[in-house]
Design a protein around this motif. Sequence first.
Motif, PDB file in Angstrom:
ATOM      1  N   UNK A 274      37.044  51.367  34.819  1.00 24.54           N
ATOM      2  CA  UNK A 274      37.743  50.098  34.682  1.00 24.54           C
ATOM      3  C   UNK A 274      37.361  49.157  35.817  1.00 24.54           C
ATOM      4  N   UNK A 275      37.133  47.886  35.488  1.00 23.45           N
ATOM      5  CA  UNK A 275      36.754  46.882  36.469  1.00 23.45           C
ATOM      6  C   UNK A 275      37.729  45.701  36.380  1.00 23.45           C
ATOM      7  N   UNK A 276      37.974  45.075  37.539  1.00 23.41           N
ATOM      8  CA  UNK A 276      38.659  43.790  37.525  1.00 23.41           C
ATOM      9  C   UNK A 276      37.605  42.699  37.304  1.00 23.41           C
TER      10      UNK A 276
ATOM     11  N   UNK B 169      39.591  47.989  46.165  1.00 23.99           N
ATOM     12  CA  UNK B 169      40.836  48.542  46.726  1.00 23.99           C
ATOM     13  C   UNK B 169      41.925  47.477  46.778  1.00 23.99           C
ATOM     14  N   UNK B 170      41.697  46.410  46.006  1.00 26.35           N
ATOM     15  CA  UNK B 170      42.651  45.305  46.040  1.00 26.35           C
ATOM     16  C   UNK B 170      43.831  45.470  45.110  1.00 26.35           C
ATOM     17  N   UNK B 171      43.845  46.532  44.309  1.00 29.77           N
ATOM     18  CA  UNK B 171      44.960  46.728  43.395  1.00 29.77           C
ATOM     19  C   UNK B 171      44.965  45.760  42.233  1.00 29.77           C
ATOM     20  N   UNK B 172      43.777  45.186  41.900  1.00 37.69           N
ATOM     21  CA  UNK B 172      43.692  44.234  40.795  1.00 37.69           C
ATOM     22  C   UNK B 172      43.749  44.970  39.453  1.00 37.69           C
ATOM     23  N   UNK B 173      44.173  44.254  38.436  1.00 34.24           N
ATOM     24  CA  UNK B 173      44.265  44.836  37.099  1.00 34.24           C
ATOM     25  C   UNK B 173      42.870  45.148  36.557  1.00 34.24           C
ATOM     26  N   UNK B 174      42.683  46.376  36.078  1.00 40.05           N
ATOM     27  CA  UNK B 174      41.391  46.784  35.516  1.00 40.05           C
ATOM     28  C   UNK B 174      41.348  46.516  34.022  1.00 40.05           C
TER      29      UNK B 174
END
Length: 241
Positions: free
Chosen positions: A28-30, A13-18
């Motif tokens: 999609x994963x960061x 839930x950190x809003x990182x780029x996937x």
Amino acid sequence: MAQYTAPICQICIGGQTGEHYCRQCEQLFCGNCKSSHLRTKISKNHTFVIGPNINKEEKLLCTEHEESFLFYCHDCETPVCRICSVKKHSRHLMTDLTETTLELKSEVSKVIISKITESQFNISRIKEETKTYREEVKAVIKTITDEANYWKQLIDKKVEALIKEVQDKEQKEIQNMSTYSEVNEGVVENCETWQKDIKTMETTADILLFKKLKQLKPEVDQIVLKPIPNAPFVSYKNKSL
């Protein structure tokens, strides 16, 4: 020109780029979530695609049989196609891949929610304990200040009393010394007057001078000079607290 929107990690839930796409999970994963995913026993053999090779719409197929993955083998912990389920995993425990994926998603979501709840509880606890601690600090400072003021007032009163005692004694001693000084000044004044009288009688006949001196002597003898008392003194020794 249309702006490009970077894909977001579908796990945290950190809003990182996937930027990493899991072939088996189709998510999609960061970078951090990818590392955690590969450390998990159930997904340690999953494969990822990164960068421009990501295509979420692509239907991933079994590399050996070019068929879609339909099942999940729990013994081998890997997705399998229809042919693999018969040839390589015939006696293995397998479940529907979609159902297994939903179960895993639910499990991961519950863990995430649990972490969020625990973290929020910790944040709330830290805020409350911080507030309590700051109130305790204020209370301690007030206690120290009140005690200091109490002792200061006592010291001020004691100092005032000591000073008044010294000043009262000073007034008494000065008055006593002034009295002795006035008496001696009176004697000096009388004696100086008699000296003048004797001087004026120097031309008088001896018999007359003798008679006058005879009369004056009792008056002179009557003057009794009292001894001056010892000079007053004052001292003060520091008191221990």
